[in-house]
Design an enzyme around this catalytic site. Structure first.
Site, short mmCIF file in Angstrom:
data_model
loop_
_atom_site.label_atom_id
_atom_site.label_comp_id
_atom_site.label_asym_id
_atom_site.label_seq_id
_atom_site.Cartn_x
_atom_site.Cartn_y
_atom_site.Cartn_z
N LYS A 152 0.87 -1.18 0.00
CA LYS A 152 0.00 0.00 0.00
C LYS A 152 0.90 1.22 0.00
CE LYS A 152 -4.52 0.69 0.22
NZ LYS A 152 -5.58 -0.23 -0.24
P1 NAD Z 1 -13.12 7.39 -2.36
O1 NAD Z 1 -12.11 8.44 -2.21
O2 NAD Z 1 -13.68 7.12 -3.70
O3 NAD Z 1 -14.35 7.64 -1.37
C1 NAD Z 1 -14.18 7.86 -0.02
C2 NAD Z 1 -15.50 8.34 0.52
O4 NAD Z 1 -15.39 8.44 1.93
C3 NAD Z 1 -15.91 9.71 0.01
O5 NAD Z 1 -17.29 9.72 -0.25
C4 NAD Z 1 -15.59 10.63 1.17
O6 NAD Z 1 -16.41 11.78 1.17
C5 NAD Z 1 -15.91 9.71 2.31
N1 NAD Z 1 -15.29 10.11 3.56
C6 NAD Z 1 -14.03 10.56 3.78
N2 NAD Z 1 -13.86 10.86 5.07
C7 NAD Z 1 -15.02 10.57 5.67
C8 NAD Z 1 -15.47 10.66 7.00
N3 NAD Z 1 -14.67 11.09 7.95
N4 NAD Z 1 -16.75 10.28 7.27
C9 NAD Z 1 -17.56 9.83 6.31
N5 NAD Z 1 -17.18 9.73 5.04
C10 NAD Z 1 -15.94 10.10 4.73
O7 NAD Z 1 -12.43 6.06 -1.77
P2 NAD Z 1 -12.82 4.57 -2.10
O8 NAD Z 1 -11.90 4.10 -3.17
O9 NAD Z 1 -14.28 4.42 -2.27
O10 NAD Z 1 -12.33 3.84 -0.76
C11 NAD Z 1 -13.17 3.80 0.39
C12 NAD Z 1 -12.70 2.69 1.29
O11 NAD Z 1 -12.71 1.45 0.58
C13 NAD Z 1 -11.26 2.83 1.80
O12 NAD Z 1 -11.17 2.26 3.08
C14 NAD Z 1 -10.46 2.00 0.83
O13 NAD Z 1 -9.23 1.59 1.34
C15 NAD Z 1 -11.42 0.86 0.63
N6 NAD Z 1 -11.21 0.09 -0.59
C16 NAD Z 1 -11.22 0.68 -1.81
C17 NAD Z 1 -11.05 -0.10 -2.93
C18 NAD Z 1 -11.12 0.48 -4.31
O14 NAD Z 1 -11.10 -0.30 -5.27
N7 NAD Z 1 -11.23 1.77 -4.50
C19 NAD Z 1 -10.82 -1.48 -2.82
C20 NAD Z 1 -10.83 -2.05 -1.55
C21 NAD Z 1 -11.03 -1.27 -0.44
#
Ligand code: NAD
Length: 533
Positions: A218
């Protein structure tokens, strides 16, 4: 060129704490100290006559400026009154011992600070629990207890106004015994070595559970991307890629999108990486990143893959529980890539989204929120859902207390804690985010009979389809969406069944079961291969 949607949300407002009186939201960024607090025993109430001794014991502990608590207080040391004299100036009896009010206040603060756990502590605790239960081979346990490589880079970038800013970026490569290091890149102020270490280890377990030939890594940059223009973000991304150099590579370590990064950022990384290669090698390294735009070698179905995986697993859970998703209600925390896709795909089952939270605040509509319309709204409003019509603004605690069948955390870590887990009123927590539940939160959810689809299983759809993208690039193939979805479904449901079987041996503790599945695969690999030399 496509515009950056998630990253570079200029004008995206800082979140409003919401109307919950006297409650602060669970912070994802732990309060850190400059030295380990492990050696210090739990604070205890001591008689006033022991104050000097207590002071001697604790005075060297360096409370630094970073230890601000939410009220803005900085803890610097002990109550002066007690330190000067054994007889406290403000004594009051409690439980037979005498304490001064100030001492009490300070110890309360210190206790609170000490109890803050880092995200990596959560991983260590989860790992140790599973390793003990399955009696993991001690050598393998030692190897997996730390990351293989940790790279920290500081690099300069020229801003639009001509100033130069220095950024700090990280790449932690946890383990590659099963295949190349693999894991996302995050642009967020909370990114630090501790967080990246935790996220890298989770990637190792995730790939192992899904039985795909990847290890775990990561990375990210500690910054708030909403403060930078699109041009600045491009230069930051390219310069970070350049600083990483051969730390990444298509057969060695393959980044992907994560919080605040997206297909556009991956395209810039690809282009920068390729540009530093000799001309005749450039077309052989398009798999240096996954989650690319389709035009640059991305896979169909990658954008929705993590949310799609979450929904495939909710379907399996519902089948096992005899639960009808038609008419079920759900709430989603985080409405970015993972949260918005999970919300949209779950709606197709006739389920109803009733509350959502993102960085701009929390919102409810008991009659139902249309996730398609909400996604379109977020796309055109800097990625946030604030001020979307027909949403009633609520506080963070109220959001977590909304009664629903399924809660999908899809934002950041440490949202479900020993305190907040009591607020949830759901049958299932389907962890789209990495590390949304800390070990205390886990214990509370178990005691309350709330099912958990743990992150390292539940959000593995992203890395599974990243694997498909990597394969397609290597073979110069393009699979259609139906093929991608079918293969994803097969792999993730198989992973679910393995974890479900293991959970029977661990009193229904799905997180520990998921760890055991992952660690068993890693252990087998090491046992067969041995340790070089
Ligand atoms: P993203 O940046 O697309 O979205 C993040 C979201 O979280 C946004 O809507 C943001 O406004 C919100 N957010 C941020 N801080 C916040 C808070 N304090 N309270 C409430 N909402 C808040 O990110 P993503 O890619 O959707 O990733 C989200 C989670 O999923 C992370 O933990 C990431 O590690 C995990 N994840 C992502 C992927 C992927 O393919 N993108 C894969 C596996 C896991």
């Amino acid at each position: 060129m496509a515009t950056v949607r998630k990253a570079g949300k200029k004008g995206a407002k800082k979140r409003d704490p919401g109307p919950d009186p006297g409650k602060s939201r669970a912070k994802s960024a732990p309060i850190r100290t400059t030295r380990s607090v492990e050696a210090k025993p739990e604070l205890e109430v001591r008689p006033v006559s022991k104050m000097k001794e207590w002071k001697l014991l604790y005075q060297p502990y360096p409370f630094d400026e970073s230890m601000k608590i939410s009220s803005g207080t900085v803890v610097k040391g002990l109550c002066e009154a007690c330190a000067k004299d054994d007889a406290c100036s403000l004594p009051r009896p409690e439980g037979g011992v005498w304490r001064c009010t100030e001492y009490e206040q300070r110890t309360a603060v210190v206790t609170k600070l000490e109890k803050k756990r880092s995200v990596y502590d959560n991983v260590v605790e989860q790992f140790n629990k599973a390793s003990d239960l399955m009696e993991l081979d001690p050598s393998v346990r030692k190897i997996l207890s730390s990351a293989a490589n940790e790279v920290v880079v500081h690099f300069p970038v020229k801003m639009d106004d001509g100033r130069v800013e220095i950024f700090t970026g990280y790449r932690v490569q946890h383990n590659n015994v099963l295949g190349p290091f693999k894991g996302g890149l995050r642009f967020h102020p909370s990114v630090d070595i501790d967080e990246v270490r935790a996220l890298a280890a989770w990637m190792t377990w995730k790939s192992a559970i899904a039985d795909i030939p990847f290890g775990g890594a990561k990375g990210g940059i500690q910054m708030d991307p909403s403060k930078y223009s699109s041009g600045e973000l491009e230069r930051i991304t390219r310069r970070f890629t350049f600083a990483l150099g051969n730390t990444i590579g298509p057969e060695y370590d393959i980044p992907a999108p994560d919080v605040n990064t997206n297909a556009q950022i991956m395209a810039w990384i690809l282009d920068t990486y390729q540009s530093t290669m000799p001309a005749h090698e450039r077309n052989r390294c398009s798999h240096v990143v996954t989650g690319k735009p389709i035009e640059s070698g991305g896979s169909r179905g990658r954008a929705k893959a993590t949310g799609q995986g979450v929904v495939y697993l909710i379907e399996e859970w519902a089948k096992d529980r005899g639960f009808d998703l038609e008419g079920a209600t759900y709430t989603v925390q985080g409405f970015g890539n993972v949260g918005s896709w999970a919300a949209r795909l779950l709606k197709a089952h006739g389920s109803r989204l009733i509350a959502v939270e993102d960085v701009s605040g929390a919102y409810v509509n008991e009659h139902g929120i249309d996730p398609e319309l909400l996604s379109q709204y977020a796309d055109t409003h800097g990625g946030v859902v604030k001020d979307c019509p027909e949403l009633e603004s609520i506080g963070h605690e109220t959001f977590l207390r909304v009664k629903s069948d399924i809660f999908i955390p899809a934002a950041l870590e440490n949202q479900i804690t020993g305190e907040t887990a009591h607020w949830l009123d759901a049958k299932l927590v389907a962890e789209g985010a990495n590390g949304p539940t800390d070990p205390d939160g886990d214990a509370v959810l178990r005691s309350r009979g709330i099912d958990v689809l743990p992150d390292i299983l539940c959000n593995s759809g992203g890395v599974i389809v990243s694997y498909f993208e990597w394969l397609q690039n290597k073979r110069s193939e393009f699979w259609d969406l139906e093929e991608v979805d079918r293969k994803l479904h097969k792999i993730i449901v198989e992973a679910y069944r393995k974890v479900r079987e293991a959970a029977k041996s661990y009193s229904g503790d799905w997180r520990t079961a998921a760890y055991v599945v992952a660690l068993t695969r890693l252990e087998n690999a090491y046992v067969m291969r041995g340790i070089f030399p």
